[in-house]
Design a protein around this motif. Sequence first.
Motif, mmCIF file in Angstrom:
data_model
loop_
_atom_site.group_PDB
_atom_site.id
_atom_site.type_symbol
_atom_site.label_atom_id
_atom_site.label_comp_id
_atom_site.label_asym_id
_atom_site.label_seq_id
_atom_site.Cartn_x
_atom_site.Cartn_y
_atom_site.Cartn_z
ATOM 1 N N LEU A 172 -7.488 5.631 1.685
ATOM 2 C CA LEU A 172 -6.046 5.941 1.428
ATOM 3 C C LEU A 172 -4.966 6.363 2.455
ATOM 4 C CD1 LEU A 172 -4.141 6.333 -0.732
ATOM 5 C CD2 LEU A 172 -4.822 8.773 -1.097
ATOM 6 N N GLY A 173 -5.741 6.879 3.593
ATOM 7 C CA GLY A 173 -5.209 7.031 4.693
ATOM 8 C C GLY A 173 -4.734 5.986 5.498
ATOM 9 N N HIS A 174 -5.178 4.758 5.457
ATOM 10 C CA HIS A 174 -5.034 3.833 6.334
ATOM 11 C C HIS A 174 -3.843 3.148 6.190
ATOM 12 C CE1 HIS A 174 -9.648 3.730 7.198
ATOM 13 N NE2 HIS A 174 -9.113 4.711 7.408
ATOM 14 N N ASP A 175 -3.480 2.181 7.285
ATOM 15 C CA ASP A 175 -2.037 1.474 6.951
ATOM 16 C C ASP A 175 -2.236 0.540 5.784
ATOM 17 O OD1 ASP A 175 0.342 0.294 7.481
ATOM 18 O OD2 ASP A 175 -0.496 -1.266 8.940
ATOM 19 N N ASP A 176 -1.160 0.323 4.892
ATOM 20 C CA ASP A 176 -1.485 -0.505 3.709
ATOM 21 C C ASP A 176 -0.564 -1.693 3.556
ATOM 22 O OD1 ASP A 176 0.974 0.687 3.221
ATOM 23 O OD2 ASP A 176 0.445 1.902 1.549
ATOM 24 N N GLU A 177 0.085 -2.091 4.786
ATOM 25 C CA GLU A 177 1.039 -3.224 4.930
ATOM 26 C C GLU A 177 0.357 -4.256 4.355
ATOM 27 O OE1 GLU A 177 4.104 -3.662 5.839
ATOM 28 O OE2 GLU A 177 4.295 -1.643 6.238
ATOM 29 N N ASN A 178 -0.965 -4.846 4.520
ATOM 30 C CA ASN A 178 -1.657 -5.958 3.897
ATOM 31 C C ASN A 178 -2.398 -5.462 2.576
ATOM 32 O OD1 ASN A 178 -0.941 -7.589 6.145
ATOM 33 N ND2 ASN A 178 -2.654 -6.453 7.186
ATOM 34 N N TYR A 179 -2.068 -4.365 2.180
ATOM 35 C CA TYR A 179 -2.740 -4.102 0.838
ATOM 36 C C TYR A 179 -2.144 -4.845 -0.346
ATOM 37 C CZ TYR A 179 -3.995 -1.405 -3.568
ATOM 38 O OH TYR A 179 -4.392 -1.039 -4.645
ATOM 39 N N ASP A 245 -9.486 18.211 1.956
ATOM 40 C CA ASP A 245 -9.599 17.224 2.988
ATOM 41 C C ASP A 245 -8.873 15.908 2.093
ATOM 42 O OD1 ASP A 245 -11.169 16.687 0.528
ATOM 43 O OD2 ASP A 245 -13.207 16.244 1.453
ATOM 44 N N PHE A 246 -7.855 16.061 1.413
ATOM 45 C CA PHE A 246 -7.161 15.002 0.736
ATOM 46 C C PHE A 246 -6.545 14.145 2.141
ATOM 47 C CE2 PHE A 246 -3.207 13.049 -0.960
ATOM 48 C CZ PHE A 246 -3.890 12.054 -1.858
ATOM 49 N N VAL A 308 1.327 1.665 -9.039
ATOM 50 C CA VAL A 308 0.868 2.334 -7.778
ATOM 51 C C VAL A 308 -0.265 3.368 -7.954
ATOM 52 C CG1 VAL A 308 1.499 3.724 -5.674
ATOM 53 C CG2 VAL A 308 3.029 1.840 -6.732
ATOM 54 N N PRO A 309 -1.326 3.384 -7.589
ATOM 55 C CA PRO A 309 -2.437 4.483 -8.094
ATOM 56 C C PRO A 309 -2.112 5.693 -7.586
ATOM 57 C CG PRO A 309 -3.168 3.075 -6.097
ATOM 58 C CD PRO A 309 -1.901 2.461 -6.504
ATOM 59 N N TRP A 310 -1.333 6.183 -6.147
ATOM 60 C CA TRP A 310 -1.130 7.230 -5.819
ATOM 61 C C TRP A 310 0.481 7.530 -5.662
ATOM 62 C CZ3 TRP A 310 -4.567 11.248 -5.472
ATOM 63 C CH2 TRP A 310 -6.007 11.319 -5.380
#
Length: 579
Positions: A172-179, A245-246, A308-310
Amino acid sequence: MDTKQPLDSDDEEQTYYQRSIQPKADQWKKITSDVFRALGLKMKILMTVIFGGLLIGSVILLSFPHSFSDQLLDATSNDQLLDATSNDELLAATINGSSESKTPHDKLLGGLLTADFDERSCVSRYYQSSLYRKPSPYKPSQYLISKLRSYEKLHKRCGPGTDAYKEATKNLGHDDENYANKHVGECKYIVWVAVYGLGNRILTIASVFLYALLTDRVVLVDQSKDMSDLFCEPFPGTSWLLPNDFPLTKHFDGYGRGYSRCYGTMLNNHAISANSTPRHLYLDILHDSRDEDKMFFCQKDQTMIDKVPWLVFKTNVYFVPSLWFNPTLRPELMKLFPQKEAVFHHLARYLFHPTNQVWGMITRYHKAHLARADETLGIQIRVFADRAGYFQHVMDQILSCTQREKLLPQVVTQEESKVNVSTNQKLKAVLVTSLYPEYADRLKNMFWERPSSTGEIIEVYQPSGERVQQTDKKIHDQKALAEMYLLSLTDNIVTSARSTFGYVAHSLGGLKPWLLYQPKDLTAPDPPCIRSTSIDPCHLTPPSHGCDADWGTYSGKVVPFVRDCEDREHDGIKLFDEL
């Protein structure tokens, strides 16, 4: 040489008994001996019982050395709190002013609450409304009750520590440009981030929870503040606290309108794509949000947001009334809440259960000052000014409102009271909450120095007067929560315009308040206040428009039961049942 050792506590009590109580007991025996002989054996037995009761009472009194003020902020054990509320029917009868309880003890509030909790872990959950206030005229619908039970199962399946939660937070904390619609698991979430004061936080958690209920999401609340010191867990077998730790927690402070995943900013930048759904969105629903941010309430926008999940919310306004603008959500809202103005009332009684420490503060103060009164009046005073404090025009406004509306009597001279002798000895307790003690002091002195025109005895109380709001300071927030609940237990209530503290108090109690208009130019308004016809809180600074074809329509006219707040015309909307 005196060789006596210092007495321990048991020796001290025994010595005190021998010196003080035993001589008095002997004297009582001597005095009553002649009486016993004269009255015979039966009377002797009766007097012995009475004497024994008096003696036991004396010992009990000696065992409580501390004053009430010393005990007010003491942490009360779970056992003590449960024992204090164990005699349910007697307590209810005392509060309702009758020798017998006229209403059955409804611990589950008509099914609103589940019975799946240990009572001792959170005493307020099953006693907050059923014992300390009259039964609510607002009854939860069976559909709402069913929906809450379903949500509890969802939260238990998707909450912190579950496999579903672990799957949803992966990467979840990673870049999501290509998601692009990658599978993240079966559950969707809302993260509530704490901003502004306690009243704002309570109103916004209720708003976010309702949105989650409507969209099958799981609510997790930011625990970086003092939520666990204020409220018990509301859902059985799981937690609503966002784990420390979210993955996104460290970025929360940077979330704002400049953040690339802010929904309003994405609309402005035309960055919304039907072919790419981000892992998370930030929603900025604040008092000064842009029109683009407020498009969140529109049907077309919800279609995209729902994927959107979050969702991460920062909000300081009670936005429930604006959810009714969405024609997709409206039928579900109508089924959940046939009595529209009772939305917050039901959600607050379901969600917000003060911890045992806070509940102890509430019950001790209530029993000491409010429980014995024939009638109670709450007055909540919030001063919105650059240089806040005591203002004579505010005091004048409070007196004008309460006396004009027959909530408080006039005062008269001693000579006038002799002419108009009244047999009315009713006791009215007035609970004042304010950062400034001068308002309560003025009322207290007024009714102490001169009698009331009705003959009523007026007693004025203020639990605290800290002068400066200290949000996020644990004991300050606990006192604030205790005072909101105490206000909600009164028979009638007067609150300040625009105050979220007042909104929480009157709506939690199911009370239609007298709203004090906001003064202008240091002058008391005329009229000073207005009686609300709705218990709903006000959505301050709502969308100024409808959606799509209704863009030019003022939001207060989109649906007939969402109208202007009485205290904030054209700058606030609320729900009404009366048309």
